[in-house]
Design an enzyme around this catalytic site. Structure first.
Site, PDB file in Angstrom:
ATOM      1  N   GLU A 109     -35.445 -19.255 -33.887  1.00  0.00           N
ATOM      2  CA  GLU A 109     -34.279 -19.104 -33.009  1.00  0.00           C
ATOM      3  C   GLU A 109     -33.083 -19.874 -33.562  1.00  0.00           C
ATOM      4  O   GLU A 109     -31.936 -19.445 -33.421  1.00  0.00           O
ATOM      5  CB  GLU A 109     -34.646 -19.550 -31.577  1.00  0.00           C
ATOM      6  CG  GLU A 109     -35.550 -18.532 -30.904  1.00  0.00           C
ATOM      7  CD  GLU A 109     -36.470 -19.102 -29.838  1.00  0.00           C
ATOM      8  OE1 GLU A 109     -36.253 -20.233 -29.380  1.00  0.00           O
ATOM      9  OE2 GLU A 109     -37.424 -18.392 -29.471  1.00  0.00           O
ATOM     10  N   LYS A 132     -38.478 -25.012 -25.411  1.00  0.00           N
ATOM     11  CA  LYS A 132     -37.157 -24.398 -25.634  1.00  0.00           C
ATOM     12  C   LYS A 132     -36.163 -24.961 -24.598  1.00  0.00           C
ATOM     13  O   LYS A 132     -36.275 -26.115 -24.222  1.00  0.00           O
ATOM     14  CB  LYS A 132     -37.257 -22.879 -25.584  1.00  0.00           C
ATOM     15  CG  LYS A 132     -38.411 -22.342 -26.442  1.00  0.00           C
ATOM     16  CD  LYS A 132     -38.340 -20.876 -26.676  1.00  0.00           C
ATOM     17  CE  LYS A 132     -39.630 -20.425 -27.352  1.00  0.00           C
ATOM     18  NZ  LYS A 132     -39.566 -19.106 -27.939  1.00  0.00           N
ATOM     19  N   ASN A 175     -43.557 -25.777 -27.255  1.00  0.00           N
ATOM     20  CA  ASN A 175     -42.104 -25.739 -27.451  1.00  0.00           C
ATOM     21  C   ASN A 175     -41.490 -25.215 -26.156  1.00  0.00           C
ATOM     22  O   ASN A 175     -41.535 -24.025 -25.885  1.00  0.00           O
ATOM     23  CB  ASN A 175     -41.762 -24.812 -28.628  1.00  0.00           C
ATOM     24  CG  ASN A 175     -40.269 -24.612 -28.792  1.00  0.00           C
ATOM     25  OD1 ASN A 175     -39.478 -25.369 -28.225  1.00  0.00           O
ATOM     26  ND2 ASN A 175     -39.877 -23.608 -29.561  1.00  0.00           N
ATOM     27  N   SER A 191     -46.469 -15.845 -29.406  1.00  0.00           N
ATOM     28  CA  SER A 191     -47.168 -15.305 -28.241  1.00  0.00           C
ATOM     29  C   SER A 191     -48.625 -15.751 -28.158  1.00  0.00           C
ATOM     30  O   SER A 191     -49.479 -14.989 -27.690  1.00  0.00           O
ATOM     31  CB  SER A 191     -47.049 -13.770 -28.203  1.00  0.00           C
ATOM     32  OG  SER A 191     -45.692 -13.384 -28.099  1.00  0.00           O
ATOM     33  N   GLU A 194     -44.765 -18.741 -38.064  1.00  0.00           N
ATOM     34  CA  GLU A 194     -44.407 -17.996 -36.859  1.00  0.00           C
ATOM     35  C   GLU A 194     -43.732 -16.685 -37.238  1.00  0.00           C
ATOM     36  O   GLU A 194     -42.514 -16.664 -37.510  1.00  0.00           O
ATOM     37  CB  GLU A 194     -43.437 -18.819 -36.010  1.00  0.00           C
ATOM     38  CG  GLU A 194     -43.979 -20.140 -35.552  1.00  0.00           C
ATOM     39  CD  GLU A 194     -43.299 -20.601 -34.269  1.00  0.00           C
ATOM     40  OE1 GLU A 194     -43.993 -20.716 -33.261  1.00  0.00           O
ATOM     41  OE2 GLU A 194     -42.089 -20.801 -34.270  1.00  0.00           O
ATOM     42  N   HIS A 208     -36.858 -23.682 -36.505  1.00  0.00           N
ATOM     43  CA  HIS A 208     -37.407 -22.618 -35.638  1.00  0.00           C
ATOM     44  C   HIS A 208     -36.620 -21.333 -35.856  1.00  0.00           C
ATOM     45  O   HIS A 208     -35.407 -21.377 -36.113  1.00  0.00           O
ATOM     46  CB  HIS A 208     -37.323 -23.066 -34.174  1.00  0.00           C
ATOM     47  CG  HIS A 208     -38.085 -22.172 -33.250  1.00  0.00           C
ATOM     48  ND1 HIS A 208     -37.575 -20.987 -32.791  1.00  0.00           N
ATOM     49  CD2 HIS A 208     -39.337 -22.276 -32.738  1.00  0.00           C
ATOM     50  CE1 HIS A 208     -38.478 -20.401 -32.007  1.00  0.00           C
ATOM     51  NE2 HIS A 208     -39.552 -21.160 -31.965  1.00  0.00           N
ATOM     52  N   GLY A 221     -42.077 -14.851 -28.555  1.00  0.00           N
ATOM     53  CA  GLY A 221     -41.498 -14.511 -27.256  1.00  0.00           C
ATOM     54  C   GLY A 221     -41.528 -13.023 -26.932  1.00  0.00           C
ATOM     55  O   GLY A 221     -40.865 -12.575 -25.991  1.00  0.00           O
TER      56      GLY A 221
HETATM   57  C1  PEP Z   1     -42.170 -20.574 -30.221  1.00  0.00           C
HETATM   58  O1  PEP Z   1     -41.211 -20.813 -29.510  1.00  0.00           O
HETATM   59  O2  PEP Z   1     -42.328 -21.221 -31.260  1.00  0.00           O
HETATM   60  C2  PEP Z   1     -43.104 -19.533 -29.819  1.00  0.00           C
HETATM   61  C3  PEP Z   1     -44.121 -19.279 -30.602  1.00  0.00           C
HETATM   62  O3  PEP Z   1     -42.850 -18.894 -28.644  1.00  0.00           O
HETATM   63  P1  PEP Z   1     -43.857 -17.932 -27.840  1.00  0.00           P
HETATM   64  O4  PEP Z   1     -45.201 -18.627 -27.791  1.00  0.00           O
HETATM   65  O5  PEP Z   1     -43.261 -17.761 -26.507  1.00  0.00           O
HETATM   66  O6  PEP Z   1     -43.949 -16.656 -28.619  1.00  0.00           O
END
Ligand code: PEP
Length: 250
Positions: free
Chosen positions: A96, A11, A9, A212, A166, A94, A172
């Site tokens: 976010e 973003k 992703n 992460s 997630e 997501h 992040g």
């Molecule tokens: C994500 O954007 O779905 C995500 C898991 O980000 P990150 O790996 O940076 O934590």
């Protein structure tokens, strides 16, 4: 065993030149992958990404889609517009988008339905906040996200759905869920899907971990029995790191 799926992703990152350079570097590094490899790029980079990955095992996804087929929704993108371009996957719900753009379980359901109807494969994100986990409501939150967010999705349609668990506190932040925390939460989610769709559909459903995941921790996370892949944010921006995650599955 389910085929594992690693999705990046990006973003709101990368201009056209970055897109071409990153994917050109990535393609040979993942050419022998046993996992399905997906890169979800910003709308403006979709055409470039599709052109660069043509004829390779790298698939392209978008990061959102609207629930309507067309109409007066300024700034939005319909699933059919993505499908027409050759996009195969789309991230829906997501955290976010839930946090910053008012996404709810109901809008997630509407987008997922629309994506499926257009022939796209949605990667539907669920997950609890730290407050919810520490407050003891994690299972309730996940149950609601699944029961409401998938309420009108049929067992047949579930064959084209990927779910990404997630935990919001791990996205992040550099804080990864432990292997056991991730595996246990995904096992719990699978049990909720089982109660809705039966054991065969639940067992074959691809449920990824996201939060992460990186080139150092991927191998262990991906070896856990319930973790069917990863949704990778930050580490997917660097071709070598993302390839290491993909190849951790071999
Ligand atoms: C994500 O954007 O779905 C995500 C898991 O980000 P990150 O790996 O940076 O934590």
């Amino acid at each position: 065993m389910n085929t594992k799926v690693i999705a990046g992703n990006w973003k709101m990152n990368n201009l056209q030149a970055d897109t071409t350079a990153t994917l050109t570097q990535l393609i040979p590094l993942v050419a022998d992958a046993t996992a399905t490899v997906i890169v979800c790029v910003p709308y403006t980079n979709l055409a470039t990404a599709l052109q660069v990955v043509k004829g390779t095992n790298v698939h392209v996804g978008a990061q959102n889609c609207h629930w309507a087929e067309k109409g007066a929704f300024t700034g939005e993108i319909a699933p059919s517009m993505l499908k027409e371009m050759g996009v195969e996957y789309v991230i829906v719900g997501h955290s976010e988008r839930r946090t910053y753009f008012g996404e709810t379980n109901q809008t997630v359901l509407a987008r997922t339905k629309a994506a499926l109807n257009a022939g796209l494969k949605p990667i539907v994100c669920i997950g609890e906040t730290l407050e919810q986990r520490n407050g003891g409501t994690m299972e309730q939150v996940l149950t609601e996200q699944i029961q409401q967010g998938f309420a009108e999705i049929t067992a047949e349609q579930m064959a084209n759905v990927i779910v990404a668990y997630e935990p919001v506190w791990a996205i992040g932040t550099g804080v990864t869920a432990t292997n056991e925390q991730a595996n246990d939460a995904i096992a719990f989610c699978r049990s909720v899907f089982e109660s809705m769709y039966g054991s065969d559909t639940a067992a074959s459903l691809c449920i990824q971990y996201g939060g992460s995941m990186n080139d150092k921790n991927a191998k262990e996370l991906l070896s856990m029995p319930h973790i069917d892949g990863g949704l990778v944010g930050g580490a997917s921006l660097v071709a070598e790191k993302f390839a290491t995650i993909v190849n951790a599955i071999k």
